[in-house]
Enzyme design. Sequence first.
Site, short mmCIF file in Angstrom:
data_model
loop_
_atom_site.label_atom_id
_atom_site.label_comp_id
_atom_site.label_asym_id
_atom_site.label_seq_id
_atom_site.Cartn_x
_atom_site.Cartn_y
_atom_site.Cartn_z
N CYS A 136 0.78 -1.05 -0.06
CA CYS A 136 0.00 -0.16 0.08
C CYS A 136 0.85 1.15 0.17
O CYS A 136 1.29 1.72 1.06
CB CYS A 136 -0.79 -0.04 1.33
N CYS A 139 -0.56 4.09 2.23
CA CYS A 139 -0.26 4.01 3.60
C CYS A 139 1.04 4.16 3.97
O CYS A 139 1.32 4.92 5.16
CB CYS A 139 -0.67 2.49 4.07
N ASP A 140 2.04 3.85 3.14
CA ASP A 140 3.43 3.85 3.78
C ASP A 140 4.45 4.52 2.73
O ASP A 140 5.71 4.74 3.25
CB ASP A 140 4.16 2.34 3.69
#
Length: 324
Positions: A136, A139-140
């Site tokens: 992701c 997300c990261d």
Amino acid sequence: MSKPRHTKCLIVGSGPAGYTAGVYAARAMLDPVLVQGLEPGGQLTTTTEVENWPGDTEVQGPDLMLRMEAHAKAVGCDVVTDIITELDTDSRPFVARADSGTTFTADAVILATGARAKWLGLESEEKFKGFGVSACATCDGFFYRGEEIVVVGGGNTAVEEALFLTNFASKVTLIHRRDELRAEQILQRRLFKHPKVETLWFHELEEVLGEDNPKGVTGVKVRNNQTGEVGEIPCKGVFIAIGHAPASELVKGKVEMHHGDYVKVEPGSTRTSIPGIFAAGDLTDHVYRQAVTSAGMGCMAALDAEKFLAELEDEGTELAEAAG
């Protein structure tokens, strides 16, 4: 033990298919209960710019899902934060058990559990998940500002992830096992002209390299699948973007499936092999896999459920009249 909670229509999952089903089921006066699942909002909550949702030139994925949730609630859908862990399909009403201990019974069930990211299955990939290996980017990606990053894959997801990561990374290397991408042409054009992106054709990820103290990725080992030559690429982050698998474990061995555990529905409908159980969205769709098609199927599922329940009611009335 608390008394089972009954609903005419239970919706399992909360992506575009689930929330749209919730809107239509509520408007049909089915008093639906929607159980959100492990990832409320589904895959779109891990997407940034969505540019193909009709009516929005550009919208943030999480914002779109919050709007859908609010819409479903506004028209009367009861949205529950929980996870359905077991579904008994042998008799009706169907019985669903949740992680919280709650039991639901339902006259009809709409499955909208979506799909999840696939992984390569490498031991080193598993070792560094959360420590430099991710599925992701939204997300990261923030954690890799100024660093070199590798993305593995060749479809829309891989190209979108690579482009998004250019906002943070000093360089993004896209590794693909073939010499052409499956992504939409508009995305490919953006990728190929981006100065931070390098594409490595005919290569496969062999191993994620890293350190244990502190735990983190230092690079990847790749193999040219034409020549067999093995090389290393230094990087701090590895993003796996090789597609998704349907989240169909809840009904595995219960409803008919095809194409690698996608739930099979009757052509032109959302009816599964069990009367009263309907399926919509990425759980059933191995071809299109778009938010808009998932939403459309959510609408279809609610309408199919409404028709099914109306026919059940008519049958019950006829039987009662015959008995009287």
